[in-house]
Design a protein around this motif. Structure first.
Motif, PDB file in Angstrom:
ATOM      1  N   ASP A 198       0.838  -1.206   0.000  1.00 32.85           N
ATOM      2  CA  ASP A 198       0.000   0.000   0.000  1.00 32.85           C
ATOM      3  C   ASP A 198       0.868   1.249   0.000  1.00 32.85           C
ATOM      4  O   ASP A 198       0.595   2.228  -0.706  1.00 32.85           O
ATOM      5  CB  ASP A 198      -0.918   0.015   1.224  1.00 32.85           C
ATOM      6  CG  ASP A 198      -1.947  -1.101   1.198  1.00 32.85           C
ATOM      7  OD1 ASP A 198      -2.427  -1.428   0.099  1.00 32.85           O
ATOM      8  OD2 ASP A 198      -2.263  -1.633   2.278  1.00 32.85           O
TER       9      ASP A 198
ATOM     10  N   ARG B 128       2.513   1.752  -3.437  1.00 32.43           N
ATOM     11  CA  ARG B 128       1.573   2.205  -4.476  1.00 32.43           C
ATOM     12  C   ARG B 128       1.189   3.681  -4.306  1.00 32.43           C
ATOM     13  O   ARG B 128       0.682   4.300  -5.235  1.00 32.43           O
ATOM     14  CB  ARG B 128       0.316   1.333  -4.443  1.00 32.43           C
ATOM     15  CG  ARG B 128       0.508  -0.038  -5.079  1.00 32.43           C
ATOM     16  CD  ARG B 128      -0.805  -0.808  -5.175  1.00 32.43           C
ATOM     17  NE  ARG B 128      -1.288  -1.223  -3.859  1.00 32.43           N
ATOM     18  CZ  ARG B 128      -0.930  -2.354  -3.262  1.00 32.43           C
ATOM     19  NH1 ARG B 128      -0.054  -3.170  -3.855  1.00 32.43           N
ATOM     20  NH2 ARG B 128      -1.421  -2.680  -2.079  1.00 32.43           N
ATOM     21  N   ASN B 129       1.407   4.216  -3.139  1.00 33.44           N
ATOM     22  CA  ASN B 129       1.011   5.604  -2.873  1.00 33.44           C
ATOM     23  C   ASN B 129       2.201   6.541  -2.706  1.00 33.44           C
ATOM     24  O   ASN B 129       2.052   7.662  -2.197  1.00 33.44           O
ATOM     25  CB  ASN B 129       0.135   5.661  -1.623  1.00 33.44           C
ATOM     26  CG  ASN B 129      -1.250   5.095  -1.849  1.00 33.44           C
ATOM     27  OD1 ASN B 129      -2.142   5.776  -2.352  1.00 33.44           O
ATOM     28  ND2 ASN B 129      -1.431   3.828  -1.486  1.00 33.44           N
TER      29      ASN B 129
END
Length: 344
Positions: free
Chosen positions: A274, A277-278
């Protein structure tokens, strides 16, 4: 006994014979063996639906009612099968022991008590070495169950319960080596053990008690046995700034961090993936809630370790937060923990 020179010549001759035995004939032999033995198992299954059904039920009831152990005995190949049956019974909640009839005749009869029951395996029912144990069982009125194909044999006449095995063709082409017959004995022993297991309500937890080692023991371990608890669990409260939450994720080294609400219940999770991906977003001033996955996969502490591994594999994740029924975090289990104890 052959001398070394004769033994070498014999081995050389066998090598020549085998080198001239085509692969298709080898495979044909294997196929015939399996088919012959399968016919024996089919005959045994048919017998269990007919004449063998009543004595089989009585045998399960008799073995389930004793306060002692199940003594299994037999000679030769029947003895080897008997030892395996005793081991299977013992590992599935029915205390059992194999006693060799020859040793029984020289003192090991003292291992058998009036609280026990005896299973005797003998294809013919006329094995001479069994006479001592048969006489002992009759003298002290110890329940005697026979596995035999000799319906009118000495063993069948003496036994309280006769589990008659169908006389099917041996897989050995000469009809001499016990093959089909021993497979039927083994299958009947397994059927008894499983019927006793089910009648007693023997559970996976009970299984773990008798199988603490090896892969089976690992698969039957509970999540609570391997999970990390206390300060090792990576948790942050809702509203924690992303950089601080990522610091916790990095320090705990489980590849994830759980997010809790004001009451301490788990409401989300953020993984290494996560965060990656950010990376393009400005997370410095944002709460971790902005990138968390809500309603994450969790597991109960009472679940089996094998169940935890199945969930990890199915969802391609590396760890599970362990929670109670109210989603209150209790610990965390990582797939490395499961691999370490041998769960596959």
């Amino acid at each position: 006994m052959m001398d070394s020179a004769r033994a070498k010549r014999y081995c050389d001759d066998m090598k020549k014979i085998l080198s001239n035995f085509p692969a298709e004939e080898i495979l044909g032999s294997a196929g015939r063996t399996i088919q012959t033995e399968r016919t024996g198992l089919d005959a045994l299954a048919a017998a269990l639906e007919n004449g063998l059904s009543e004595p089989f039920v009585r045998a399960v009831e008799a073995l389930g009612s004793i306060s002692g152990r199940v003594i299994v005995t037999g000679v030769g190949k029947s003895g080897h099968v008997g030892a395996k049956i005793a081991a299977t019974l013992a590992s599935t909640g029915t205390p059992s022991q194999f006693v060799h009839p020859a040793e029984a005749n020289h003192g090991d009869l003292g291992m058998i008590t009036r609280d026990d029951a005896i299973i005797v395996l003998s294809w013919s029912g006329e094995t001479a070495e069994l006479k001592g144990i048969l006489a002992y069982s009759r003298r002290f009125q110890i329940p005697l169950i026979a596995f035999t194909s000799g319906s009118s044999s000495t063993l069948a006449r003496e036994a309280d319960i006769v589990l008659g095995l169908p006389r099917e063709q041996e897989a050995c082409p000469h009809g001499l080596a016990p093959t089909t017959s021993t497979l039927m004995q083994l299958a009947l022993g397994d059927a008894l053990a499983v019927a006793l297991l089910e009648s007693k309500g023997f559970t996976a937890g009970d299984f773990h008690t008798f199988h603490p080692g090896g892969q089976l023991g690992a698969n039957l371990a509970h999540v609570a046995d391997v999970m990390h608890t206390g300060g090792a669990v990576p948790l942050v409260p809702s509203g924690t700034l992303a950089p601080d939450a990522v610091m916790t994720l990095s320090e705990r080294k489980f590849g994830c961090v759980g997010v809790t609400d004001a009451s301490g219940c788990l409401i989300g999770i953020v993984t290494d993936g996560d965060v990656a991906r950010n990376l393009g977003k400005n997370l410095v001033d944002q709460p971790i809630d902005a990138i968390m996955t809500r309603n994450p996969k969790t597991i109960a502490p009472t679940a089996l370790a094998s169940t935890a591994m199945a969930i990890l594999n199915k969802n391609a994740i590396g760890a599970l937060i362990v929670t109670d029924e109210n989603q209150m975090p209790l610990g965390i289990v990582h797939f490395h923990d499961l691999l370490r104890i041998g769960v596959a």
